[in-house]
Design an enzyme around this catalytic site. Structure first.
Site, PDB file in Angstrom:
ATOM      1  N   HIS A  57     -13.862  30.656 -63.697  1.00  0.00           N
ATOM      2  CA  HIS A  57     -13.616  30.117 -62.357  1.00  0.00           C
ATOM      3  C   HIS A  57     -14.946  29.888 -61.662  1.00  0.00           C
ATOM      4  O   HIS A  57     -15.793  30.783 -61.603  1.00  0.00           O
ATOM      5  CB  HIS A  57     -12.759  31.098 -61.562  1.00  0.00           C
ATOM      6  CG  HIS A  57     -12.284  30.554 -60.259  1.00  0.00           C
ATOM      7  ND1 HIS A  57     -13.065  30.574 -59.123  1.00  0.00           N
ATOM      8  CD2 HIS A  57     -11.112  29.977 -59.904  1.00  0.00           C
ATOM      9  CE1 HIS A  57     -12.392  30.035 -58.121  1.00  0.00           C
ATOM     10  NE2 HIS A  57     -11.199  29.661 -58.566  1.00  0.00           N
ATOM     11  N   ASP A  98     -12.356  16.777 -52.120  1.00  0.00           N
ATOM     12  CA  ASP A  98     -12.097  17.931 -52.990  1.00  0.00           C
ATOM     13  C   ASP A  98     -10.616  18.262 -52.876  1.00  0.00           C
ATOM     14  O   ASP A  98     -10.155  18.666 -51.813  1.00  0.00           O
ATOM     15  CB  ASP A  98     -12.965  19.123 -52.557  1.00  0.00           C
ATOM     16  CG  ASP A  98     -12.920  20.269 -53.564  1.00  0.00           C
ATOM     17  OD1 ASP A  98     -12.071  20.232 -54.480  1.00  0.00           O
ATOM     18  OD2 ASP A  98     -13.733  21.208 -53.432  1.00  0.00           O
ATOM     19  N   ALA A 106      -6.864  19.668 -55.036  1.00  0.00           N
ATOM     20  CA  ALA A 106      -6.126  20.141 -56.200  1.00  0.00           C
ATOM     21  C   ALA A 106      -5.076  19.107 -56.549  1.00  0.00           C
ATOM     22  O   ALA A 106      -4.650  18.313 -55.694  1.00  0.00           O
ATOM     23  CB  ALA A 106      -5.468  21.484 -55.899  1.00  0.00           C
ATOM     24  N   LYS A 108       2.597  11.347 -59.839  1.00  0.00           N
ATOM     25  CA  LYS A 108       1.194  10.971 -59.656  1.00  0.00           C
ATOM     26  C   LYS A 108       0.295  12.190 -59.786  1.00  0.00           C
ATOM     27  O   LYS A 108      -0.761  12.141 -60.429  1.00  0.00           O
ATOM     28  CB  LYS A 108       1.001  10.304 -58.294  1.00  0.00           C
ATOM     29  CG  LYS A 108       1.731   8.971 -58.164  1.00  0.00           C
ATOM     30  CD  LYS A 108       1.524   8.338 -56.800  1.00  0.00           C
ATOM     31  CE  LYS A 108       2.288   7.026 -56.687  1.00  0.00           C
ATOM     32  NZ  LYS A 108       2.121   6.393 -55.358  1.00  0.00           N
ATOM     33  N   GLY A 134     -14.271  15.982 -46.029  1.00  0.00           N
ATOM     34  CA  GLY A 134     -15.452  16.838 -45.957  1.00  0.00           C
ATOM     35  C   GLY A 134     -15.944  17.066 -44.541  1.00  0.00           C
ATOM     36  O   GLY A 134     -16.691  18.014 -44.279  1.00  0.00           O
TER      37      GLY A 134
END
Length: 355
Positions: free
Chosen positions: A115, A173, A175, A225, A307
């Site tokens: 990780h 960024d 997930a 998707k 961001g």
């Protein structure tokens, strides 16, 4: 609220006590604390206990001994030898940046990793050096393929950062799941329910119980998707590197001593080899200006660039302190007790603030 310096000092001392070399300990502490600074508590000091436990039980090697195979002018494959994730990821991105400086592009694939924290850490490193940074990693099974009820893919985050002429980089960024698995881990620690639509239990039934969700699966974002993006990450990280993929990717949270064997993918693109550094950064700034000037929809006060919110939080918290949950504070105290590390004198929160 906790001071940034105190948190860095404490996290660094914990890693050093666990056998991590000084420079690597400082860098890993910076990665975790910066996540808390930016409001991403799921990848912040809440992970420190798992990192230290992983070192103690053999899942993570405290002294990272990577083998970097320079496979071509713009490519490299890195065997991380189960080293500390943030240390490996930084070296991988820096290798890609070195190649991009000479050839315009640099690509590294990593196997046998761990990780590594927020992937934006490494893409923003690329942006700080004038390049477009691209990063992704697989992880322990958490997402089912679309139509399935058993977890196969990790939450498989994707990050990209691009520098602009004025201001912070555009930094994406995300997930590939509806929510980061770290949010569910955090909810389980706090014994709080998770929102409907986030996860299913081991039988494939929808659940708001975080413990049941951790035994089941997190749903992919945007249905098929999100599943497709998770599959893309698995191909570029796990398959291309020759590393673990799917069911074979472990976790620092699992019982036992088998290393996770996480795989990662990094790319740096040097704009100088395309339209020139200055021209590219000016065009990014123009894009940002145009996007944020689009007429607002009802109920919205502004359009943010990815961001931007994280950077605003970091600026604020560097001035006024960093909140951490009582659960994370207790974990820090337990680690300090184990290694006889003195808590910083000013480590006294004025209030108990949870994310």
């Amino acid at each position: 609220m906790y001071s940034v310096d105190d948190l860095l000092q404490l996290a660094t001392a914990c890693f050093q006590a666990a056998g991590v070399p000084d420079e690597d300990a400082r860098w890993t502490a910076q990665v975790l604390v910066r996540a808390d600074l930016q409001g991403t508590a799921t990848h912040g000091l809440s992970r420190l206990s798992a990192y230290v436990s992983g070192i103690c039980n053999g899942k993570i090697k405290p002294r990272t001994e990577m083998k970097i195979d320079e496979t071509g002018p713009v490519t490299a494959v890195i065997d991380a030898d189960q080293g500390l994730g943030p240390v490996v990821a930084k070296a991988a991105m820096e290798t890609a940046l070195d190649k991009a400086k000479v050839a315009g592009v640099g690509i590294t694939a990593v196997r046998n990793g761990n990780h590594a924290g927020a992937m934006s850490t490494y893409t923003e490193l690329a942006a700080s050096r004038g390049c477009i940074g691209f990063a992704m990693t697989n992880a322990q099974p958490a997402i089912p393929p679309w139509g399935g009820r058993k977890a196969y893919f990790g939450t498989n985050p994707i990050a990209l950062a691009a520098p602009q002429k004025d201001g912070q980089p555009v930094s994406i960024d995300l997930a590939t799941s509806v929510a980061a698995r770290g949010n569910i881990i955090m909810a389980a620690k706090k014994n709080e329910p998770i929102p409907e639509g986030w996860a299913i239990d081991a039988n494939g039934a929808p659940t708001t119980d975080p413990s049941a969700a951790l035994k089941g699966a997190v749903l992919p974002m945007a249905g098929p998707k999100g599943y497709s993006l998770a599959l893309m990450v698995e191909i570029l990280s796990g398959l291309l590197s020759g590393g673990n993929f799917g069911y074979n990717v472990g976790s620092i949270y699992d019982e036992g001593t088998a290393p996770p064997g996480t795989a990662m993918f990094f790319m740096a693109l040097n704009p100088e080899f395309f339209i020139g550094q200055g021209t590219f950064e000016t065009r990014v700034s123009q894009l940002v200006a145009e996007v944020t000037s689009v007429p607002l929809a009802s109920g919205y006060e502004r359009i943010r660039i990815p961001g931007e919110r994280r950077q605003e939080l970091e600026n604020e918290r560097r001035l006024h302190g960093v909140p951490i949950t009582s659960e994370t504070e207790e974990e820090l105290r337990q680690i300090c007790k184990k290694y006889a590390i003195a808590m910083p004198k000013s480590f006294k929160p004025t209030s108990s603030v949870a994310y």
